[in-house]
Motif scaffolding. Structure first.
Motif, PDB file in Angstrom:
ATOM      1  N   HIS A  78     -19.382 -39.791  23.788  1.00 38.01           N
ATOM      2  CA  HIS A  78     -19.721 -38.370  23.897  1.00 38.01           C
ATOM      3  C   HIS A  78     -20.852 -38.103  24.871  1.00 38.01           C
ATOM      4  O   HIS A  78     -21.357 -36.978  24.927  1.00 38.01           O
ATOM      5  CB  HIS A  78     -20.131 -37.834  22.509  1.00 38.01           C
ATOM      6  CG  HIS A  78     -19.167 -38.149  21.427  1.00 38.01           C
ATOM      7  ND1 HIS A  78     -19.561 -38.580  20.170  1.00 38.01           N
ATOM      8  CD2 HIS A  78     -17.803 -38.121  21.401  1.00 38.01           C
ATOM      9  CE1 HIS A  78     -18.495 -38.792  19.409  1.00 38.01           C
ATOM     10  NE2 HIS A  78     -17.414 -38.525  20.138  1.00 38.01           N
ATOM     11  N   LEU A 121     -20.590 -34.936  27.266  1.00 33.03           N
ATOM     12  CA  LEU A 121     -20.714 -33.652  26.576  1.00 33.03           C
ATOM     13  C   LEU A 121     -22.117 -33.458  26.029  1.00 33.03           C
ATOM     14  O   LEU A 121     -22.722 -32.392  26.178  1.00 33.03           O
ATOM     15  CB  LEU A 121     -19.684 -33.560  25.441  1.00 33.03           C
ATOM     16  CG  LEU A 121     -19.751 -32.311  24.559  1.00 33.03           C
ATOM     17  CD1 LEU A 121     -19.579 -31.056  25.400  1.00 33.03           C
ATOM     18  CD2 LEU A 121     -18.701 -32.374  23.457  1.00 33.03           C
ATOM     19  N   ASP A 130     -13.533 -28.377  26.824  1.00 31.49           N
ATOM     20  CA  ASP A 130     -12.861 -29.391  27.638  1.00 31.49           C
ATOM     21  C   ASP A 130     -13.053 -30.814  27.116  1.00 31.49           C
ATOM     22  O   ASP A 130     -12.183 -31.670  27.315  1.00 31.49           O
ATOM     23  CB  ASP A 130     -13.376 -29.311  29.084  1.00 31.49           C
ATOM     24  CG  ASP A 130     -12.954 -28.026  29.769  1.00 31.49           C
ATOM     25  OD1 ASP A 130     -12.083 -27.322  29.229  1.00 31.49           O
ATOM     26  OD2 ASP A 130     -13.508 -27.718  30.846  1.00 31.49           O
ATOM     27  N   ARG A 131     -14.181 -31.078  26.457  1.00 29.87           N
ATOM     28  CA  ARG A 131     -14.493 -32.464  26.090  1.00 29.87           C
ATOM     29  C   ARG A 131     -14.727 -32.636  24.589  1.00 29.87           C
ATOM     30  O   ARG A 131     -15.374 -33.584  24.158  1.00 29.87           O
ATOM     31  CB  ARG A 131     -15.730 -32.951  26.862  1.00 29.87           C
ATOM     32  CG  ARG A 131     -15.494 -33.022  28.352  1.00 29.87           C
ATOM     33  CD  ARG A 131     -16.656 -33.659  29.098  1.00 29.87           C
ATOM     34  NE  ARG A 131     -16.326 -33.912  30.492  1.00 29.87           N
ATOM     35  CZ  ARG A 131     -15.714 -34.989  30.942  1.00 29.87           C
ATOM     36  NH1 ARG A 131     -15.352 -35.933  30.086  1.00 29.87           N
ATOM     37  NH2 ARG A 131     -15.456 -35.134  32.229  1.00 29.87           N
TER      38      ARG A 131
END
Length: 347
Positions: free
Chosen positions: A324, A327, A261-262
């Motif tokens: 980021h 994640l 998803d990320r």
């Protein structure tokens, strides 16, 4: 074609099982001929055929199930015959009553079907054949006892190998998923590759469930089995390993989902992500070591090699990357739990 396919099993029964079933039926038949003087002890052979099961425990359950059904059916038929006679209407009525009785008592399907069958045969045949009902009970008990004895005496089945192979396969697949996650943090992945990683992780659920079923069958095969002592330690090892693998499956699926998803192709340039990838490889390495059966472990005098656990201390991230950090934070938490499962189980 579908009907023909449905009549065939996916695999053959072991030839030993076929031979044991044949021996049980023949022995039960001959015993009834010698002890009861019955020229055609069909019910003893039927009971023996049904009682020889894949495990001794199942054989005992099937023998009790059939014997209880026969006794209930015979008693019910005797009572109905004495009160109402043996007309066809009584036979039909006793079938319905037998099924309702089995339903009320919550009997197993085997016993539930056996009650009306026994009652119907006693009412239909017992009138012309004196002693038929008593002989039917005795024959069934003899056949059940012979089937149980033969199954327990002639190499009683142990379903440990399929269960052990299933646990090993699950451990291998979990380790492979961890390595796939690690690779995605080192090399850019496209949408298709990320979807494949997620699909592979989700497939672990089905594999975990089937592994649990295989261990249940293995444990059942050891119950009442004279050979259970020599196999118990390996079964316990596999049970303990599945207890470790089950939460790891959940963690791997979560990591694969977060990555799917990320994901960002720039993630491979993040030093923290690269460190997480290294730790995931180490986790896969240690999991494979942990999964090895006790008999395959090296002796204590073996030199110190790369086979020692490779997990290091948990990573510390002072300043998460602004792009980021969600994640990375998710992966770090799951990595911590993966590490705890492996190290904690080892301790």
């Amino acid at each position: 074609m579908r009907l023909i396919v449905s009549l065939r099993a996916s695999s053959r029964s072991p030839i030993l099982q076929v031979l044991k079933t044949s021996v049980a039926a023949i022995v039960a038949w001959l015993l009834c001929v010698l002890l009861l003087g019955q020229p055609l002890p069909i019910f003893a052979a039927i009971a023996a055929l049904l009682v020889v099961q894949p495990s001794v425990n199942q054989s005992l359950a099937k023998g009790i199930e059939r014997s209880v059904g026969v006794v209930f059916g015979v008693l019910l038929a005797y009572g109905a015959g004495a009160l109402f006679g043996h007309s066809s209407w009584i036979v039909l009525g006793i079938i319905v009553v037998s099924l309702l009785l089995a339903w009320a008592l919550r009997l197993s399907p085997g016993s539930a079907n056996q009650i009306p069958i026994s009652a119907m045969l006693v009412l239909a045949i017992g009138v012309q054949t004196p002693g038929y009902a008593a002989n039917r009970i005795i024959e069934t008990v003899i056949g059940a006892v012979v089937g149980l004895a033969v199954n327990a005496a002639i190499v009683p089945p142990v379903l440990l190998t399929p269960a052990h192979d299933a646990v090993q396969s699950l451990a291998t697949q979990v380790a492979a998923s961890l390595r796939a996650l690690a690779l995605s943090l080192r090399q850019p992945q496209d949408a298709t590759e990320l979807a494949a990683i997620l699909e592979g992780a989700r497939a672990l659920r089905t594999l975990r469930d089937s592994t649990g079923d295989a261990l249940d069958r293995a444990e059942e095969s050891l119950m009442l089995n004279p050979r259970r002592g020599r196999h118990r330690s390996l079964l316990e090892h596999d049970r303990d390993l599945l207890a470790i693998l089950s939460p790891l499956v959940t963690r791997v699926i979560g990591m694969a989902r977060a990555l799917h998803d990320r994901y960002d192709s720039e993630l491979v340039h993040d030093p923290v992500a690269a460190s997480i990838g290294i730790e995931l490889d180490r986790a896969a390495h240690d999991l494979e070591l942990l999964a090895r059966p006790p008999r395959s472990l090296p002796p204590l005098t073996a030199p110190i090699t790369a086979e020692l656990p490779a997990l290091t201390a948990p990573l510390v991230v002072a300043t998460p990357d602004s792009q980021h950090w969600i994640l990375v934070g998710s992966l770090l938490e799951d990595l911590r739990r993966v590490r705890e499962e492996i190290i904690g189980a080892e301790e």
